[in-house]
Design a protein around this motif. Structure first.
Motif, PDB file in Angstrom:
ATOM      1  N   GLU A  85       3.832  10.822 -10.200  1.00 27.97           N
ATOM      2  CA  GLU A  85       2.419  10.454 -10.260  1.00 27.97           C
ATOM      3  C   GLU A  85       2.243   8.978 -10.586  1.00 27.97           C
ATOM      4  OE1 GLU A  85       0.939  13.097 -13.173  1.00 27.97           O
ATOM      5  OE2 GLU A  85       0.793  14.827 -11.822  1.00 27.97           O
ATOM      6  N   ARG A  86       3.075   8.447 -11.498  1.00 28.64           N
ATOM      7  CA  ARG A  86       2.973   7.028 -11.841  1.00 28.64           C
ATOM      8  C   ARG A  86       3.285   6.146 -10.646  1.00 28.64           C
ATOM      9  NH1 ARG A  86       5.748   2.689 -12.846  1.00 28.64           N
ATOM     10  NH2 ARG A  86       7.681   3.727 -12.218  1.00 28.64           N
ATOM     11  N   ARG A  87       4.308   6.512  -9.876  1.00 26.49           N
ATOM     12  CA  ARG A  87       4.655   5.726  -8.693  1.00 26.49           C
ATOM     13  C   ARG A  87       3.521   5.753  -7.669  1.00 26.49           C
ATOM     14  NH1 ARG A  87      10.870   5.895  -6.879  1.00 26.49           N
ATOM     15  NH2 ARG A  87      11.873   5.460  -8.878  1.00 26.49           N
ATOM     16  N   LEU A  88       2.921   6.913  -7.485  1.00 26.77           N
ATOM     17  CA  LEU A  88       1.818   7.007  -6.529  1.00 26.77           C
ATOM     18  C   LEU A  88       0.645   6.139  -6.969  1.00 26.77           C
ATOM     19  CD1 LEU A  88       1.797  10.818  -5.651  1.00 26.77           C
ATOM     20  CD2 LEU A  88       2.440   8.940  -4.149  1.00 26.77           C
ATOM     21  N   ALA A  89       0.322   6.193  -8.253  1.00 22.76           N
ATOM     22  CA  ALA A  89      -0.808   5.410  -8.752  1.00 22.76           C
ATOM     23  C   ALA A  89      -0.531   3.911  -8.627  1.00 22.76           C
ATOM     24  CB  ALA A  89      -1.101   5.782 -10.201  1.00 22.76           C
ATOM     25  N   ALA A  90       0.699   3.485  -8.966  1.00 25.16           N
ATOM     26  CA  ALA A  90       1.023   2.061  -8.878  1.00 25.16           C
ATOM     27  C   ALA A  90       0.999   1.564  -7.439  1.00 25.16           C
ATOM     28  CB  ALA A  90       2.395   1.804  -9.504  1.00 25.16           C
ATOM     29  N   ALA A  91       1.541   2.377  -6.505  1.00 21.75           N
ATOM     30  CA  ALA A  91       1.521   1.976  -5.102  1.00 21.75           C
ATOM     31  C   ALA A  91       0.093   1.946  -4.558  1.00 21.75           C
ATOM     32  CB  ALA A  91       2.386   2.923  -4.277  1.00 21.75           C
ATOM     33  N   HIS A  92      -0.746   2.895  -5.000  1.00 14.85           N
ATOM     34  CA  HIS A  92      -2.137   2.916  -4.539  1.00 14.85           C
ATOM     35  C   HIS A  92      -2.903   1.695  -5.032  1.00 14.85           C
ATOM     36  CE1 HIS A  92      -5.965   4.512  -3.254  1.00 14.85           C
ATOM     37  NE2 HIS A  92      -6.440   4.419  -4.485  1.00 14.85           N
ATOM     38  N   GLU A  93      -2.704   1.325  -6.285  1.00 13.41           N
ATOM     39  CA  GLU A  93      -3.394   0.151  -6.810  1.00 13.41           C
ATOM     40  C   GLU A  93      -2.934  -1.122  -6.101  1.00 13.41           C
ATOM     41  OE1 GLU A  93      -5.868  -0.077  -8.841  1.00 13.41           O
ATOM     42  OE2 GLU A  93      -5.995   2.086  -9.169  1.00 13.41           O
ATOM     43  N   ALA A  94      -1.641  -1.214  -5.807  1.00  8.85           N
ATOM     44  CA  ALA A  94      -1.142  -2.403  -5.115  1.00  8.85           C
ATOM     45  C   ALA A  94      -1.711  -2.505  -3.707  1.00  8.85           C
ATOM     46  CB  ALA A  94       0.383  -2.377  -5.075  1.00  8.85           C
ATOM     47  N   ARG A  95      -1.814  -1.383  -3.028  1.00  9.45           N
ATOM     48  CA  ARG A  95      -2.361  -1.422  -1.672  1.00  9.45           C
ATOM     49  C   ARG A  95      -3.864  -1.721  -1.687  1.00  9.45           C
ATOM     50  NH1 ARG A  95       1.214   3.128  -1.207  1.00  9.45           N
ATOM     51  NH2 ARG A  95       3.029   2.590   0.076  1.00  9.45           N
ATOM     52  N   ARG A  96      -4.562  -1.243  -2.705  1.00 13.31           N
ATOM     53  CA  ARG A  96      -5.983  -1.568  -2.798  1.00 13.31           C
ATOM     54  C   ARG A  96      -6.197  -3.056  -3.006  1.00 13.31           C
ATOM     55  NH1 ARG A  96      -9.370   1.981  -6.855  1.00 13.31           N
ATOM     56  NH2 ARG A  96     -10.893   0.454  -6.078  1.00 13.31           N
ATOM     57  N   ALA A  97      -5.260  -3.687  -3.704  1.00 13.63           N
ATOM     58  CA  ALA A  97      -5.360  -5.122  -3.929  1.00 13.63           C
ATOM     59  C   ALA A  97      -4.833  -5.934  -2.756  1.00 13.63           C
ATOM     60  CB  ALA A  97      -4.593  -5.505  -5.201  1.00 13.63           C
ATOM     61  N   GLY A  98      -4.354  -5.267  -1.726  1.00 15.53           N
ATOM     62  CA  GLY A  98      -3.857  -5.960  -0.547  1.00 15.53           C
ATOM     63  C   GLY A  98      -2.443  -6.445  -0.661  1.00 15.53           C
ATOM     64  N   GLY A  99      -1.668  -5.927  -1.596  1.00 11.29           N
ATOM     65  CA  GLY A  99      -0.290  -6.355  -1.773  1.00 11.29           C
ATOM     66  C   GLY A  99       0.684  -5.229  -1.489  1.00 11.29           C
ATOM     67  N   ALA A 100       1.950  -5.550  -1.617  1.00 15.38           N
ATOM     68  CA  ALA A 100       3.000  -4.558  -1.419  1.00 15.38           C
ATOM     69  C   ALA A 100       3.200  -3.734  -2.678  1.00 15.38           C
ATOM     70  CB  ALA A 100       4.305  -5.249  -1.024  1.00 15.38           C
ATOM     71  N   ALA A 101       3.787  -2.573  -2.499  1.00 14.81           N
ATOM     72  CA  ALA A 101       4.067  -1.712  -3.643  1.00 14.81           C
ATOM     73  C   ALA A 101       5.078  -2.375  -4.563  1.00 14.81           C
ATOM     74  CB  ALA A 101       4.594  -0.354  -3.169  1.00 14.81           C
ATOM     75  N   PRO A 102       4.985  -2.152  -5.873  1.00 16.04           N
ATOM     76  CA  PRO A 102       5.948  -2.756  -6.803  1.00 16.04           C
ATOM     77  C   PRO A 102       7.379  -2.337  -6.479  1.00 16.04           C
ATOM     78  CG  PRO A 102       4.076  -1.832  -7.987  1.00 16.04           C
ATOM     79  CD  PRO A 102       3.951  -1.375  -6.566  1.00 16.04           C
ATOM     80  N   PRO A 103       8.349  -3.188  -6.765  1.00 17.34           N
ATOM     81  CA  PRO A 103       9.746  -2.851  -6.434  1.00 17.34           C
ATOM     82  C   PRO A 103      10.227  -1.580  -7.126  1.00 17.34           C
ATOM     83  CG  PRO A 103       9.525  -5.190  -6.925  1.00 17.34           C
ATOM     84  CD  PRO A 103       8.225  -4.560  -7.300  1.00 17.34           C
ATOM     85  N   GLU A 104       9.765  -1.330  -8.375  1.00 17.93           N
ATOM     86  CA  GLU A 104      10.254  -0.138  -9.079  1.00 17.93           C
ATOM     87  C   GLU A 104       9.764   1.148  -8.440  1.00 17.93           C
ATOM     88  OE1 GLU A 104       6.506  -1.552 -11.151  1.00 17.93           O
ATOM     89  OE2 GLU A 104       8.387  -2.433 -10.418  1.00 17.93           O
ATOM     90  N   THR A 105       8.682   1.085  -7.670  1.00 17.11           N
ATOM     91  CA  THR A 105       8.200   2.288  -6.977  1.00 17.11           C
ATOM     92  C   THR A 105       8.885   2.499  -5.641  1.00 17.11           C
ATOM     93  OG1 THR A 105       6.392   1.097  -5.881  1.00 17.11           O
ATOM     94  CG2 THR A 105       5.956   2.020  -8.066  1.00 17.11           C
ATOM     95  N   ARG A 106       9.568   1.470  -5.149  1.00 17.00           N
ATOM     96  CA  ARG A 106      10.274   1.609  -3.871  1.00 17.00           C
ATOM     97  C   ARG A 106      11.748   1.953  -4.053  1.00 17.00           C
ATOM     98  NH1 ARG A 106       7.576  -3.374  -2.758  1.00 17.00           N
ATOM     99  NH2 ARG A 106       9.600  -4.442  -2.821  1.00 17.00           N
ATOM    100  N   ARG A 107      12.249   1.902  -5.260  1.00 18.14           N
ATOM    101  CA  ARG A 107      13.633   2.294  -5.485  1.00 18.14           C
ATOM    102  C   ARG A 107      13.748   3.812  -5.424  1.00 18.14           C
ATOM    103  NH1 ARG A 107      17.501   0.881 -10.749  1.00 18.14           N
ATOM    104  NH2 ARG A 107      19.467   1.620  -9.792  1.00 18.14           N
ATOM    105  N   PRO A 108      14.630   4.340  -4.586  1.00 18.22           N
ATOM    106  CA  PRO A 108      14.713   5.801  -4.429  1.00 18.22           C
ATOM    107  C   PRO A 108      15.095   6.494  -5.734  1.00 18.22           C
ATOM    108  CG  PRO A 108      15.849   4.677  -2.635  1.00 18.22           C
ATOM    109  CD  PRO A 108      15.531   3.631  -3.667  1.00 18.22           C
ATOM    110  N   LEU A 109      14.466   7.627  -5.968  1.00 24.26           N
ATOM    111  CA  LEU A 109      14.767   8.488  -7.109  1.00 24.26           C
ATOM    112  C   LEU A 109      15.194   9.852  -6.572  1.00 24.26           C
ATOM    113  CD1 LEU A 109      14.807   9.319 -10.091  1.00 24.26           C
ATOM    114  CD2 LEU A 109      12.345   9.804  -9.894  1.00 24.26           C
TER     115      LEU A 109
END
Length: 530
Positions: free
Chosen positions: A342-366
């Motif tokens: 859920e935290r990764r989804l929220a962080a990626a959603h906020e980054a996309r709303r701001a027009g930027g890329a998702a944070p690196p920690e959310t793109r690292r596979p888990l």
């Protein structure tokens, strides 16, 4: 009334027809002698073209571009050489003449033993491929088996290794039960102790039975040539997949056909279900998946429901968030995984709303590797806690968008306890070990095309990715490196692939001999560093 004489053409017609036939035969023989070089060259050109098409079909896709470039460079070099095209034409004609010098020998028919075996097979199939109202039955007691059987071959013992069966159009070949009856009968009558493959052609009303070659022995764990997001589940038949991977087998290196599972945001099968019998190689496959994920800089969380310490070699390694063997720690880790998704989804959603890329920690596979969740479900119910299947709903539903991959392992006798909500998200599936065809079809979603092998070695089974074909698979040999019963070469290969152990400055490095006890203590309260 007087009889009129026959016309001359009718009275002497037999002699004229005989002379005409002799003249035509002589002309045909003469034309064959004159055109024999052309016929030989044409036959050789056909053989060369067929060999080229087969070589091109066997070339992996990643090598076709360099192959085309090399061929174009050779053609350009020949064109630029003096008399190059003429020499190339002469070379091709010479190769074609040499290739077509021998006519294809007619295929010999079966001997007396083969004919008797085919007759027995024909009689055994009569009750299944006949109907009382058929005016021209293809199968009838005492009928001609040559009408129904074609393209047959036998081994040295006289048992069929290839047989094409023509069956009537009214046979319900779309019914799995009817097809299973035919396959069982052919398997029993053709000889047990080996595998058979059945290919049904519903449009042409044909059934092809073949004996596939045995799968290669398992290769040791190693760093496979894959990109991030690709995992080698095992190796299969050469004609079943188009992807080959170079593997090191002893001192030699060869290309092996691999079953490659793709994960990530664009994957249609983002999660994996592994089902097997005890000793079938389930833990081996999970260790192989974990090592391949760690090689691509992923984070791995290993949860074990029965606490035998099969994954103790991963404890404390770089990239491993934790190895939990007790019910309390495993359930806590699953709760953390749900919150992390859920935290990764929220962080990626906020980054996309701001027009930027998702944070690196959310793109690292888990990667979440869960072995025997039904055992954890029983323990959670006894303690009044939320079960593992409920905790897995968030990673399973939103894992693809959050770069979270779930690998779930279970046994055949308890796989029915998994809910439909969990199984619906596990679209990539592997079944290992010996099991009835009905159980394999229930796990994989489709029955295998081959019969069960006479002996099932560890790590041998079937794999199916999504709605694809069911493939035979042999997983890489990835034993527990602390298991002294495993071969030394395989244990050493796993130790070489393990990441470096994380050593605290205030604590000495743990002895590998006590790694199992340290990773899975008796009270099952090993901490997870998340």
């Amino acid at each position: 009334m007087a009889l009129r004489p026959l016309p001359r053409i009718l009275s002497s017609g037999s002699a004229s027809i005989a002379r005409s036939r002799e003249i035509a035969r002589s002309a045909a023989d003469g034309a064959t002698d004159v055109l024999h070089p052309l016929i030989t060259v044409s036959r050789g050109l056909r053989k060369l073209a067929a060999a080229g098409r087969a070589r091109w079909a066997a070339t992996p896709r990643e090598r076709r571009g360099p192959t085309l470039f090399l061929a174009a460079a050779c053609v350009l070099g020949v064109v630029l050489l003096p008399y190059g095209p003429l020499l190339a034409l002469v070379s091709v004609m010479g190769a074609a003449a040499w290739k077509g010098r021998e006519r294809p020998a007619p295929r010999p028919g079966p001997d007396e033993t083969g004919r008797e075996r085919l007759r027995v097979l024909y009689e055994a199939l009569v009750p299944h491929f006949s109907a009382p109202g058929d005016p021209d039955p293809l199968f009838a007691h005492g009928g001609d088996w040559t009408r129904a059987f074609g393209d047959h071959a036998f081994d040295a013992d006289g048992r069929p290794v290839r047989l094409r069966v023509a069956y009537p159009a009214y046979f319900p070949d779309g019914d799995p039960a009817a097809r299973a009856r035919i396959e069982r009968l052919l398997h029993a009558k053709s000889g047990r102790g080996r595998e058979y493959r059945f290919d049904w052609d519903e449009e042409g009303n044909r059934l092809l039975m073949t004996v596939p070659p045995p799968l290669a022995p398992p290769v040791a764990a190693q760093r496979f040539v894959t990109v991030p997001g690709e995992t080698v589940l095992g190796f299969t038949d050469a004609d079943a997949v188009r992807r080959t991977v170079p593997v090191r087998d002893g001192d030699a290196v060869r290309d092996a056909p691999a079953v490659v599972w793709r994960t990530g945001p664009r994957s249609t099968e983002p999660h994996l279900l592994v089902v097997g019998q005890p000793g079938g190689g389930v833990s081996t496959l999970l260790r192989s998946v974990a090592l391949q994920a760690l090689a691509h800089d992923a984070e791995v969380l290993v949860l074990e429901g029965f606490g035998t310490g099969e994954y103790a070699c991963l404890a404390g390694r770089g990239g491993v968030l934790g190895v939990e063997c007790g019910p309390t720690g495993a359930l806590d880790a699953l709760e953390w995984a749900a919150h992390e998704t859920e935290r990764r989804l929220a962080a990626a959603h906020e980054a996309r709303r701001a027009g930027g890329a998702a944070p690196p920690e959310t793109r690292r596979p888990l990667w979440i590797l869960l072995d025997r969740p039904t055992v954890l479900a029983d323990l959670a119910a006894a303690e009044g806690r939320t079960g593992p299947q409920e905790l897995l709903q968030v990673p399973l539903r939103h894992g693809r968008a959050a770069c979270v991959t779930v690998v779930l392992a279970e046994q055949f006798d308890t796989v029915d306890a998994l809910g439909e909500g969990v199984r619906a998200h596990l679209r990539a599936r592997v079944a290992l070990g010996s099991a009835p065809a009905g159980q394999l079809a229930a796990v994989l979603g489709a029955p295998p095309r081959t019969t069960a092998p006479p002996e099932v070695p560890p790590g041998r089974g079937y794999a199916r990715l999504g709605t694809g074909e069911v493939l035979r698979v042999q997983v890489p040999a990835t034993p527990d490196p602390y298991d002294e019963a495993a071969p030394e070469a395989h244990r050493r290969a796993v130790l070489d692939l393990l990441p470096d152990r994380l050593v605290r400055e205030d604590a000495p490095m743990a002895d590998p001999a006590t790694a199992t006890e340290a990773a899975c203590p008796a009270d099952g309260t090993a901490p997870v560093p998340y």
